[in-house]
Each structure stands twice: as C-alpha cells, then as structure tokens.
Design an enzyme around this catalytic site. Structure first.
Site, short mmCIF file in Angstrom:
data_model
loop_
_atom_site.label_atom_id
_atom_site.label_comp_id
_atom_site.label_asym_id
_atom_site.label_seq_id
_atom_site.Cartn_x
_atom_site.Cartn_y
_atom_site.Cartn_z
N HIS A 420 47.90 82.88 60.53
CA HIS A 420 47.91 83.09 61.97
C HIS A 420 47.90 81.78 62.75
CE1 HIS A 420 45.85 83.70 65.89
NE2 HIS A 420 46.74 84.66 65.97
N CYS A 751 74.16 50.61 50.08
CA CYS A 751 72.93 51.32 50.41
C CYS A 751 71.78 50.38 50.71
CB CYS A 751 72.55 52.30 49.30
SG CYS A 751 72.24 51.50 47.70
#
Length: 798
Positions: A420, A751
């Site tokens: 919840h 990279c």
C-alpha cells in the site's frame, strides 16, 4: 421479485457489466468467459448485483438516514469522518437482507457446493460499481471476508461487505475522486476460497511499476494469504519475466530478489467461524523463494494473456492453493499509475553529499527528499503529522492516505514494492523506502533526515539534510544520427529507466559491476570456499549460498540475471557485454579474493583482461562467466548480447581465449554469436588486420589507449596533466583503428570517456566515419544533438 433477480454467476457476466456487478466481478467474469480456454485459471463464483444493494436499502427505507449521516461531511476533519462513517455502516448493516435476496444467495451457494463439495469455503469480496477505472483504482477501499462456511456466516459476511462501502477510507477516496456517494453502489463477489494460507499469494503487474517499462511482467509473492503483500505487512519475493522472449518460447525467469517474508497470514479458530492471524514464517521457508520458477512462468503466461485481452497494462492478484497446488487469478484491474505516465523527460536525482545511513530497504521511485522524521505508531496519532514531514511507520493502510498525501517521503518497516505505501508513494510521486526492518526504531523521531531512492534497488535513509540536485533531460522526438549512439551501463537496477533514452543499444555493459554488487564473492572462492582463510569471509560466503546447491549455480544465476536484465531492457537492440575487467587488486577486494590473487606493484598493466581467461589461476572463473553468458543467450533467449574481450594483448592470447570460450559453449558464429574485442593497446592497432580476422568488431577504449599511447598512468595525480584523449598521437591511433575496421569489414565503435567529455572528439569520430560511439547516460542527449549538427554540416559540404 423474480428468482435469480440479484445473482449472476461469473460465466454470465463480462467487462461490460461494471454498472451491474462492479469492476472486480466484471473482470473475473470476463476472464472466466474469454480466457479460461487459454489456461487462465479463476476460481468459480457469483456476483450479488448492485441492484441487490439498492433493493436492500429501498426495502429498509434507509436512503434518508444515509443522507442525514453524510450530507455536509468535512472529509479533512478525521473525527467527523470517523463518526459519520460509523453511522453510515450501522445503517446499512442494520437494514438486513430481504428474505428473497437471502434465499437467492443461499441457492447460489448450493451450486458452488455441488461443484466443489459441501465443505467448500468461500471468499466474500466487494466490487464497487465505480472501481477499476483506468484513472481510479478504488483498490482496498472496501472489505473482504475469507474462508466463510455455512449459510448464516455467508449472509452476515454479505451484510458487512455492503456496509463497507462506507469505510472511512472509501468515503475519503470518493470525495477526492469526486464521486457521488449515492451514485456508487456495491456488488459482492462470492467465490471459491483459494487456500493460499497453506501456500503463497501475491500481486503482479504486466509492466515494471517503477519505470513504466512495458516488456516485463513483475511478480511479488509471500507465504499465506495475500493481504500481507497488498497492505505491505511483509517484504515479499520479487520476480521479473521478459515478455518478448517468453512469447518467443523461452522459459526463464529474468531476475529474482528474495524477500524477508517474516510473517504469513493464516486462519485460526473453529471451522464455523475463523479469523486471520499473522504467525512467524519458519526460518527454512524464509530462506527460499515462496514459489517455484514453474509457478513464476505460469503467472507470467497468465499476465501476458490478460494484458493482451484487455489491451493495456494490468494489475493482478494471484493465489496458490495449498490443497490442489494450482495457481489462480483472483483479481485483474487496469494499472493506473506507471501506465499513465508519459515519458517526455528523464529526471535523475543525485546526492551531493554523504551522511550516516540510518535505515535501508527497497526503493520506490527514483527521487530524493528531505524532511523532519515523524514516527506514527497507529491511527490515533495521525493528527500529529505535519505536511512536509517524512512519515515513518511500521506499515500503512488506506485509512492513512489523507496524511500520506502531505508527506515529503515515506519509510516503513515492512512491505515490498507492491504494498500500500509503495502504491500511494508512486501515485503521489514521492520517494518511499519500504521493508526497512526497524526504521521506526532506527530513525530518530523529530530529526531531519534525507530519503534517497536514487541509488538503485536499495533505498536509504540518511541522517540530516544531505544536499542533492535533480538533472532533467528532455526526451523528445530526436532524429537518429547516421552514427550510432549507444550507452555505457553496468547497473541492472537503472536499465529499464535508461532504456527510454534515445539510443541504438548498449555499447558497453560492464560485467564487473554486477559481480561487485550482486555476487560480491571472488569466483574462485565460490568454487573453492575451503581455500578461503578468513573465517568471516567463509561465514559470509555460506550465508550468500543459502538456497543454492553450490557456488557455481549462485554465480551463474546471479550474473546471468544481472546481465540479462540489461539485455532485456534494450531488446532487441545490440547489447555489448564486456567480460570481467577487474584488475588483480580489485579482484582481491572481493570476498575471499585475497586468497586467489597475486600482489602486483602495477595492476593496471598486470594480470587483467584476456590474460586471465586462459590462465590456470583463473580459467575456472572464466568458465563461470561463459556459462552465465550462455544462459543469457540460449536459455533466456537474449540473443542480442554480443560478447567483448578486454585488454587482448597478443594474437596468440586472442586465439587461446576464443578456444576456451568455444570449449565452454560460446563458439563465435554459432547461434549468431558475435565476439568483439576492446581496442585499447597500441598492438591492437598495429596488428589490426590480424585481430580483425578473429573478431566481429573492435570497440576502442580511449581511456587505456590514451594511457598506453602517451605512457601516462591515468591513476597518477602527478602526471595526470599529460593525460589527454585529444592528443594528436591518440587521435591518429583512433583513426588507424577505425580505418582498419572498415578495411576488414568489421564493426568499429568507441566506448571510452572522450566523446562524453569533449564535443570536439565526438565531432572527430563522426568525421572518421566510426560506426558507433557509446556514452554515459547523462551525455546521450547533448552528444546526440551535437552529432546531428556535425553530420548535417558534413552533408552540406559533401
């Protein structure tokens, strides 16, 4: 009234019957009618229609009394709300069930007894006529009664359920959503009780609830009845399944995370009247997952079919019956938070400082917030909470929502990412740390704290107001440049969110990040724990291996699921995974690593990269890496993974490592496997024509290439001023590498850090005609825009 005026069995109703039977019942009927034939299992039952609710109040003449109880309500006055809500419930319960309605309910009960046996127990669940709309879930607003047996108990549960239309939380929720109390009616679902008290239950979504990523099914589960998972009373197990590869026939769990599962909800009391109680979960059960992989995959199959049928992401509740061993769906409704989000901007929160960590748990959302901690132990103290404070509680319920809406952040002792507190935090867009153990004791009441959910799956509560900032990146309709823009990433926790950036895949997935964060133990220590001399390390390894048959299975599963999550996030785009690139001192810092690593004076140039893979000191560890990548590509079906070898010094070394990979089931070219190498040593450039015959592509590591071209130790502060990727010699090395790849017809990429840090280097790479450059996520958008401008200018010249 005519017979069966107020009863509809599930096979008589469909999604179009929401006004008659409410959203929950309509959806159950829809699944029974349309999806049962496809294997989606729903317990049979019947709906008591909303007409029955109105008929009951008409017969009792209760409408006027209800208006008296509710007209003029001030929903922000909690005492007034409680007083009026109680009165409304008394009116409805006191109305009683008309005799003909009660007779219909009992007659329907007899049909379920005929189907399931006279001793069948029932679940009695509310289904409001305004619930489960795409923009308002009404979840948890009314009551549920479980394991009901006997005529009188069933009729009493129905009366209580009708009255629960006016729980305090339901009244407040309707006011917030601007629904008229007197235009919303309640239907009741009466269905065969799934005995999950003897097995497990949980919640699942057909998307990732944190990022909104839609290519996965997210499943949570714990032992016992499902209320614990829904309300956050327990930290559940979590599982992900990748929908595209599942639909292509692969059957593998993408990733899993164990929950504490400290308690489970079971039934207590006599057979005629029972209640529920949380009891301690046995330690052996807590240390294993509450359901099997086969169960997870069955749930994923059902979730995919439900989503395909409804045409939008779904939020589902499931239960496994401990008597017949089968899994049932007991609810399905539209997912109303993540699916409504439109990804137009990616917001990254970053801590600018550090402080003592008071509590850790599962992070909900990706934000950071500071505020004064306010510990609330029960509803009676909700009025103590002030707007802007951090709510700290054992757990939360729908009754707490009025104050939760004013909180800066939420921290709970118990609960998982579908509890919840987590659901409300997502709706509100505030950070929450759930399942934090003893947060109510560890976080000082009244003191300033900082709640951070920006560091991956683990949310943290820091002492004091730690400075932070938000980086916002617009994600618009940016055209794709001719030069591929890929992403550097190592953290699976941020993969789903990062995938929303405009990209052409992953140019560098760092395996060592997953080993360091998810495995923590040196691979050789997992294979030979008896050789680990440190007793503390041995004990830690034993604890990590609980639930696994051996260290090999632990390593292969954890690594494959970490890399698999990254590959799934970017599927079907290419994901280049670099095999482990730790240096010996970094390997030694892993648990047990000191007993397997040499003590080197210069690890940067020592036992690292490909030189380790075929060496007797690490070959068995490399075998584990290969088995994990084989599982990712073949078992998990993520064939978009390209493997890359780092720091390949010599041709002979390349041949030895490729032979080892083939021996371990990763033969280049088989099943479409591509193997790249890092181009980061001058010898890679000098002998590029020979390296190109052995690999499908080369990815330039500009960091190491700069260091080795200039002879500069990039870790040394003394000579750091000489380290510069823009040096003419380095640029010439890059040019020769790109041209060599083109000459040999293989992929060329970069990279390293250079194009992220220096726009002029990105422009240089475009001019060279490099195939791709891979960037850190925070520079993808600006560098893409810069590359587009360079390409446009070049095209004009050309």
């Amino acid at each position: 009234m005519a017979t069966n005026q107020f009863i509809r069995f599930f096979d008589q109703i469909s999604i179009g019957d929401v006004p008659l039977v409410g959203g929950k019942n309509a959806s159950l009927g829809e699944m029974v009618r349309k999806l049962s034939a496809q294997g989606v299992r729903v317990p049979n039952g019947f709906a008591i229609t909303a007409d029955a609710y109105r008929y009951m109040l008409d017969t009792a003449g209760a409408w006027g009394k209800l208006h008296e109880a509710l007209d003029g309500l001030n929903p922000d006055d909690m005492q007034d709300l409680a007083r009026r809500g109680q009165r409304a419930r008394e009116i409805i319960y006191g109305a009683g069930l008309p005799k003909d309605l009660a007779a219909e309910i009992i007659a329907a009960y007899r049909k379920l007894q005929a189907q399931y046996g006279e001793d069948v127990s029932l679940a009695v669940r509310s289904s409001a006529t305004a619930e489960d709309l795409p923009t308002a879930s009404f979840a948890g607003q009314q009551d549920t009664y479980l394991n009901i047996r006997g005529d009188e108990n069933l009729l009493d549960a129905c009366r209580r359920d009708f009255a629960s239309l006016f729980t305090d939380r339901a009244i407040h929720y309707r006011v917030d959503q601007r629904f008229d109390h007197f235009k919303v009616a309640l239907s009741i679902g009466v269905m065969k009780m799934v005995r999950s008290d003897l097995a497990a239950s949980g919640v699942m979504f057909s998307l990732d609830t944190e990022s909104g990523f839609r290519d996965v099914v997210f499943i949570t589960g714990a032992y016992g009845l499902g209320e614990n998972v829904v309300q956050g009373a327990v930290d559940p197990d979590e599982f992900y399944v990748h929908k595209p590869t599942f639909s292509a026939g692969h059957r593998a769990v993408l990733s899993r995370s164990p929950g504490d599962k400290a308690v489970k909800m079971v039934f207590v009391g006599g057979k005629a009247r029972q209640t529920t109680r949380n009891i301690a979960t046995p330690k052996a059960d807590r240390e294993r997952f509450c359901i099997t992989d086969a169960d997870v995959l069955e749930l994923a199959d059902a979730a995919i079919k439900v989503e395909q049928h409804y045409g939008h992401p779904m939020d589902m509740e499931w239960a496994k019956d401990g008597v017949d061993g089968k899994i049932y769906l007991v609810q399905a409704r539209p997912e109303t938070v993540a699916s409504q989000r439109r990804i137009t901007m990616i917001e990254n929160y970053v801590l600018d400082g550090r402080a003592d960590v008071l509590a850790t748990g599962r992070s909900v959302g990706e934000k950071i917030a500071s505020g004064q901690a306010r510990t609330i132990t029960d509803m009676a103290h909700l009025s103590d909470f002030k707007p802007g404070e951090v709510l700290v509680a054992d757990t939360t319920t729908p009754d707490w929502e009025p104050v939760m809406k004013t909180a800066a952040a939420i921290v709970t002792n118990r609960g998982g990412r579908t509890c919840h507190a987590a659901i409300i935090a997502r709706e509100l867009g505030i950070p929450a740390v759930v399942g934090a153990g003893n947060a109510t004791g560890a976080v000082p009441n009244g003191q300033m704290v900082t709640v951070s959910c920006a560091e991956g799956d683990n949310g943290k509560v820091y002492r004091g107001a730690v400075p932070f900032h938000a980086e916002k990146t617009e994600v618009g309709d940016i055209p794709r440049p001719a030069t591929g823009i890929m992403i550097n990433i190592g953290n699976p926790d941020i993969a789903f969110k990062t995938s929303f950036l405009p990209n052409d895949g992953v140019g560098l997935a760092r395996m060592e990040f997953v080993i360091n964060e998810s495995i923590k133990v040196h691979p050789m220590a997992l294979l030979y724990p008896e050789k680990v001399r440190n007793p503390g390390a041995r004990k830690t390894i034993d604890r990590l291996l609980r639930g696994y048959p051996n260290g090999e299975r632990f390593f292969v599963q954890r690594l494959s699921e970490g890399i698999g999550t990254i590959a799934a996030a970017f599927w079907p785009k290419p994901v280049v995974v670099r095999m482990s690139d730790f240096k010996s001192n970094e390997y030694a810092s892993l648990i047990g690593g000191a007993d397997f690593e040499p003590d080197e004076s210069n690890p940067m140039l020592g036992f690292r990269g490909a030189s380790r893979y075929a060496h007797p000191a690490y070959a068995e560890g490399f075998r584990l890496e290969c088995l994990a990548m084989k599982r990712v590509r073949e078992d998990m079906g993520l064939s978009n993974v390209i493997l890359m070898l780092p720091f390949v010094r010599r041709i002979k070394e390349a041949d030895e490592v490729l032979a080892k990979m083939a021996e371990y089931g990763l033969k280049r070219g088989v099943n479409g496997l591509q193997v790249y190498a890092m181009c980061e040593i001058p010898n890679n450039v000098i002998l590029i024509d020979q390296f190109a015959k052995r690999f499908d592509g080369l990815s330039i590591g500009s960091n190491d290439l700069t260091q080795l071209t200039l002879g500069v130790d990039r870790d040394s502060e003394i000579v750091a001023f000489d380290y510069d990727e823009r040096d003419d010699g380095v640029k010439e090395m890059i040019r020769l590498a790109v041209e060599g790849c083109r000459r040999n017809g293989i992929h060329s990429g970069l990279c390293g850090q250079a194009p992220s840090d220096y726009p002029e280097m990105a422009a240089y790479l475009v001019e060279l005609g490099i195939d791709t450059m891979s960037l850190n996520p925070d520079t993808v958008i600006p560098t893409t825009q810069h590359v587009l401008a360079v390409e446009k200018a070049r095209n004009k010249k050309g």
